[in-house]
Design an enzyme around this catalytic site. Sequence first.
Site, short mmCIF file in Angstrom:
data_model
loop_
_atom_site.label_atom_id
_atom_site.label_comp_id
_atom_site.label_asym_id
_atom_site.label_seq_id
_atom_site.Cartn_x
_atom_site.Cartn_y
_atom_site.Cartn_z
CG HIS A 23 -2.14 -0.79 1.53
ND1 HIS A 23 -2.49 -1.98 2.14
CD2 HIS A 23 -3.30 -1.38 0.58
CE1 HIS A 23 -3.01 -2.51 2.50
NE2 HIS A 23 -3.18 -2.85 1.16
CE LYS A 47 -13.88 -6.42 3.45
NZ LYS A 47 -13.21 -6.02 2.58
NE ARG A 96 -2.76 -8.54 -4.30
CZ ARG A 96 -3.27 -8.93 -3.02
NH1 ARG A 96 -2.80 -9.20 -1.45
NH2 ARG A 96 -4.40 -8.69 -3.71
CB SER A 134 -3.85 -7.15 4.71
OG SER A 134 -4.20 -5.67 4.34
#
Length: 166
Positions: A23, A47, A96, A134
Amino acid sequence: MGEAANSVIAIYPGSFDPFTNGHLDLIQRSTHLFDKLVVSVLQNEEKKSLFSVEERLEMIRDSLPGSSHIEIDSFDGLLVDYATSKNASVILRGIRAISDYEYELQMALMNRRLQPNIETVFLMAREAYSFISSRQVKEVVGLGGNVTGLVPPAVEAKLKRKFQGA
Ligand code: PNS
């Protein structure tokens, strides 16, 4: 830089649970592309996250050099509504691998349908960071592994505290 009528404001939204060097790299590489970048953490009760929104904001603040060009914020509701409230014309996202593409495409197309004036701009992750997520960072630290170099020092310290009480 001031927010002149023709200045380009971009939102970099995400869960950032936690913020990684991937990030950070994306933010650093995007700074010369926009007049202002708003890094914004999603507030989503549904979430399940490891860190609270406040903890995530603190880690981002501690990892980024202070700059009048970058704002750190949180949002809830529709991203395009939030972007409009910030006068942003761009949503910035990182990609990515091919595996990110489908999810990102769906989101970008839905956002364009909701608000055609806002463009999603993708930057490719730097090769060195293209494998970091993450989710994996949390898993590795949770199992006692080392993530030095994958996350900013402030995030590493908070992860250790969370998992190891260090
Ligand atoms: O880091 P993430 O979890 O991949 O980020 C996802 C995020 C925050 C960009 C996305 O969940 C989002 O924009 N949520 C806000 C709700 C919304 O606008 N949904 C419609 C677009 S699909």
